[in-house]
Write an enzyme that holds these catalytic residues in place. Structure first.
Site, PDB file in Angstrom:
ATOM      1  N   LYS A 165       0.871  -1.188   0.000  1.00 38.51           N
ATOM      2  CA  LYS A 165       0.000   0.000   0.000  1.00 38.51           C
ATOM      3  C   LYS A 165       0.896   1.222   0.000  1.00 38.51           C
ATOM      4  CE  LYS A 165      -2.562   2.044   3.731  1.00 38.51           C
ATOM      5  NZ  LYS A 165      -3.613   1.870   4.747  1.00 38.51           N
ATOM      6  N   LEU A 166       0.691   2.086  -0.986  1.00 33.97           N
ATOM      7  CA  LEU A 166       1.454   3.328  -1.056  1.00 33.97           C
ATOM      8  C   LEU A 166       0.618   4.462  -0.497  1.00 33.97           C
ATOM      9  CD1 LEU A 166       2.977   3.152  -4.666  1.00 33.97           C
ATOM     10  CD2 LEU A 166       3.950   2.293  -2.521  1.00 33.97           C
ATOM     11  N   LYS A 167       1.197   5.215   0.408  1.00 34.90           N
ATOM     12  CA  LYS A 167       0.564   6.450   0.863  1.00 34.90           C
ATOM     13  C   LYS A 167       0.710   7.476  -0.257  1.00 34.90           C
ATOM     14  CE  LYS A 167      -0.689   5.567   5.151  1.00 34.90           C
ATOM     15  NZ  LYS A 167      -2.105   5.701   5.577  1.00 34.90           N
ATOM     16  N   ASP A 192      -3.432   4.830  -0.455  1.00 33.63           N
ATOM     17  CA  ASP A 192      -4.202   5.427   0.651  1.00 33.63           C
ATOM     18  C   ASP A 192      -3.904   6.920   0.705  1.00 33.63           C
ATOM     19  OD1 ASP A 192      -5.526   6.094   2.973  1.00 33.63           O
ATOM     20  OD2 ASP A 192      -4.364   4.783   4.295  1.00 33.63           O
ATOM     21  N   ASN A 194      -5.646   9.182   2.817  1.00 33.34           N
ATOM     22  CA  ASN A 194      -5.962   9.813   4.107  1.00 33.34           C
ATOM     23  C   ASN A 194      -6.614  11.188   3.933  1.00 33.34           C
ATOM     24  OD1 ASN A 194      -3.207   8.065   5.140  1.00 33.34           O
ATOM     25  ND2 ASN A 194      -5.050   7.947   6.405  1.00 33.34           N
ATOM     26  N   GLU A 217      -7.932   4.156  -1.156  1.00 32.06           N
ATOM     27  CA  GLU A 217      -8.474   4.283   0.195  1.00 32.06           C
ATOM     28  C   GLU A 217      -8.643   5.753   0.572  1.00 32.06           C
ATOM     29  OE1 GLU A 217      -5.966   2.169   2.914  1.00 32.06           O
ATOM     30  OE2 GLU A 217      -6.922   2.975   4.711  1.00 32.06           O
ATOM     31  N   ASP A 242     -11.904   4.320   4.925  1.00 34.33           N
ATOM     32  CA  ASP A 242     -11.262   4.089   6.214  1.00 34.33           C
ATOM     33  C   ASP A 242     -11.880   5.087   7.203  1.00 34.33           C
ATOM     34  OD1 ASP A 242      -9.571   4.083   8.442  1.00 34.33           O
ATOM     35  OD2 ASP A 242      -7.713   4.383   7.340  1.00 34.33           O
ATOM     36  N   LYS A 266     -10.929  -1.058  11.228  1.00 36.22           N
ATOM     37  CA  LYS A 266     -10.005  -0.758  12.331  1.00 36.22           C
ATOM     38  C   LYS A 266     -10.840  -0.691  13.594  1.00 36.22           C
ATOM     39  CE  LYS A 266      -6.664   2.216   9.933  1.00 36.22           C
ATOM     40  NZ  LYS A 266      -6.412   3.640   9.597  1.00 36.22           N
ATOM     41  N   GLY A 294      -4.372  -0.872  10.057  1.00 41.77           N
ATOM     42  CA  GLY A 294      -3.354  -0.862  11.106  1.00 41.77           C
ATOM     43  C   GLY A 294      -3.112   0.548  11.589  1.00 41.77           C
TER      44      GLY A 294
HETATM   45  C1  NPQ Z   1      -4.250   4.375   7.694  1.00 40.03           C
HETATM   46  N1  NPQ Z   1      -2.345   3.375   8.959  1.00 40.03           N
HETATM   47  O1  NPQ Z   1      -4.570   3.329   7.177  1.00 40.03           O
HETATM   48  C2  NPQ Z   1      -3.281   4.455   8.868  1.00 40.03           C
HETATM   49  C3  NPQ Z   1      -2.727   5.777   9.026  1.00 40.03           C
HETATM   50  C4  NPQ Z   1      -1.771   6.067  10.111  1.00 40.03           C
HETATM   51  C5  NPQ Z   1      -0.673   1.699   8.533  1.00 40.03           C
HETATM   52  O2  NPQ Z   1      -1.253   3.326   6.979  1.00 40.03           O
HETATM   53  C6  NPQ Z   1       0.771   7.216  14.281  1.00 40.03           C
HETATM   54  C7  NPQ Z   1      -0.478   6.784  14.678  1.00 40.03           C
HETATM   55  C8  NPQ Z   1       1.077   7.230  12.948  1.00 40.03           C
HETATM   56  C9  NPQ Z   1      -1.425   6.391  13.749  1.00 40.03           C
HETATM   57  C10 NPQ Z   1       0.423   6.852  10.643  1.00 40.03           C
HETATM   58  C11 NPQ Z   1      -1.448   2.884   8.076  1.00 40.03           C
HETATM   59  C12 NPQ Z   1       0.121   6.834  12.006  1.00 40.03           C
HETATM   60  C13 NPQ Z   1      -1.132   6.406  12.411  1.00 40.03           C
HETATM   61  C14 NPQ Z   1      -0.537   6.467   9.733  1.00 40.03           C
HETATM   62  C15 NPQ Z   1      -2.066   6.026  11.448  1.00 40.03           C
HETATM   63  O3  NPQ Z   1      -4.778   5.379   7.289  1.00 40.03           O
HETATM   64 MG    MG Z   2      -6.115   4.544   5.814  1.00 36.39          MG
END
Ligand code: NPQ
Ligand code: MG
Length: 371
Positions: A165-167, A192, A194, A217, A242, A266, A294
């Protein structure tokens, strides 16, 4: 169960590498743990709120305060009135407090761990797991350059991760996705955002359609469910939500609106593992695939996530990575990759507990809450 004692533990764990998302860069993880003692067993809950309210409105200091001043007093009052505490009763007891799903979820998780240890049942057994191991995916942060990203992805694939998964964010989307697709062929790949985009970006995001992504995502703000439905009509890439999915009801609504074809589950975001199972159930009833998200959990939250990810509707690899993806020294026996999979714990409760020395090494404070 009778809750005899509760402690709120704060930890600070260094990350193995900085993790950058569209909402910020983390170099350490600030963790809030709930330790709960009953005569039969000790239970642990992990609050996934970050130090800063940037992924969602919750943050670790606020979660600790709401637990101490508003959530635990409701549990204590229930016990003083002769009530028995069970995990199933936690959410109803706390329903008078609005919001704070991550704080509530941490308390429910601690109660559930203690309760299950008391009866010798695992999280996986309790939740209804059907798998004894789950495929591991990895979430890869935004990197300064494409070559550095490719090095990071190459390393994860060499370790055995089965899905990347690439942010992404505006300015870091089509190019890194194209580069990963060209270099690594038909690897399972998703992105993803965000919440970093707007509906006006639809034509740009449609450029991602060329790369056969599993999903995109949360491209739009969390409260813009209708926007996601409109965006979904303009993309071939499946839309996954998400941040928008705050409950099983929210999942049902988003599905009914056509806002998502896939859901990231989650527990912290929806107030605990019991509601997370209900999200799974609603999605399964609608034929919507889910996967386990996660939040950079320690081995405690990771153990619960791996159990959840073993339910039958979890048909896509999750952000259930090995402990070493984030931490050089986890506070529990670490989760390790075995052929790209994580083994689902079968011991009572979480099947993981803090290793006292490892916990002490990263603990910054412990607060006893009077019941
Ligand atoms: C998500 N998680 O899916 C989150 C975002 C995320 C694994 O991409 C500190 C605490 C840093 C919570 C970084 C992943 C974080 C965090 C990313 C949650 O959107
Ligand atoms: Mg996410």
């Amino acid at each position: 169960m009778k809750v005899e004692r509760v402690e709120l533990h704060r930890l600070r764990l260094p990350l193995v590498a900085p993790f950058r998302t569209s909402f910020g860069t983390s170099t350490t993880r600030d963790v809030l743990l709930v330790r709960l003692d009953s005569p039969e067993a000790t239970g642990w809950g992990e609050c996934v709120a970050d130090a800063e309210p940037t992924y969602s409105a919750e943050y670790a200091d606020g979660a600790q305060q709401v637990l101490r001043d508003h959530l635990l007093p409701r549990l204590a009052a229930h016990q003083r009135n002769g009530g028995v505490v069970t995990a199933a009763r936690v959410a109803p007891l706390l329903a008078g407090v609005k919001g704070h799903p991550m704080a509530k979820g941490a308390l429910e998780m601690a109660v559930l761990d203690a309760e299950l240890r008391g009866v010798g049942l695992s999280f996986a057994g309790y939740l209804g797991a059907v798998a004894d191991r789950v495929p591991a995916g990895v979430s890869v942060g935004i990197h300064p350059t494409v070559p550095e990203l490719l090095d990071a992805v190459a390393g994860y694939l060499a370790e055995g991760y089965l899905r990347i998964k690439l942010k992404i964010e505006p300015g870091w989307d089509v190019e890194p996705v194209r580069a990963v697709r060209e270099r690594f062929g038909d690897v399972l790949l998703q992105v993803d955002a965000n919440t970093a985009y707007r509906l006006a970006d639809a034509r740009h995001l449609a450029e991602l359609d060329a790369f056969d992504l599993l999903l995109i995502e949360q491209p739009l703000p969390e409260d813009d469910v209708r926007g996601h439905a409109e965006l979904a009509r303009r993309l071939r890439t499946p839309v996954c939500l998400d941040e928008s999915i705050t409950s099983a009801r929210a999942a049902a609504d988003a599905i009914a609106l056509g806002a998502c074809a896939v859901v990231n589950v989650k527990a912290g975001r929806v107030g605990g593992y019991l509601e997370a199972r209900r999200v799974h159930d609603v999605c399964a009833a609608n034929g919507v695939p889910v996967w386990c998200g996660g939040m950079l959990e320690t081995g405690l939250g990771r153990a619960a996530n791996v159990a959840l990810a073993a339910l039958p509707g979890f048909v896509l690899p999750g952000d259930t990575s090995a402990s070493g993806r984030y931490y050089r020294h986890d506070v529990t026996q670490p989760f390790e990759l075995d052929g790209g999979h994580l083994v689902v714990p079968t011991s009572p409760g979480l099947g993981r507990e803090p290793l006292p020395d490892a916990l002490a090494e990263v603990t910054t404070s412990v607060q006893e809450v009077m019941l």
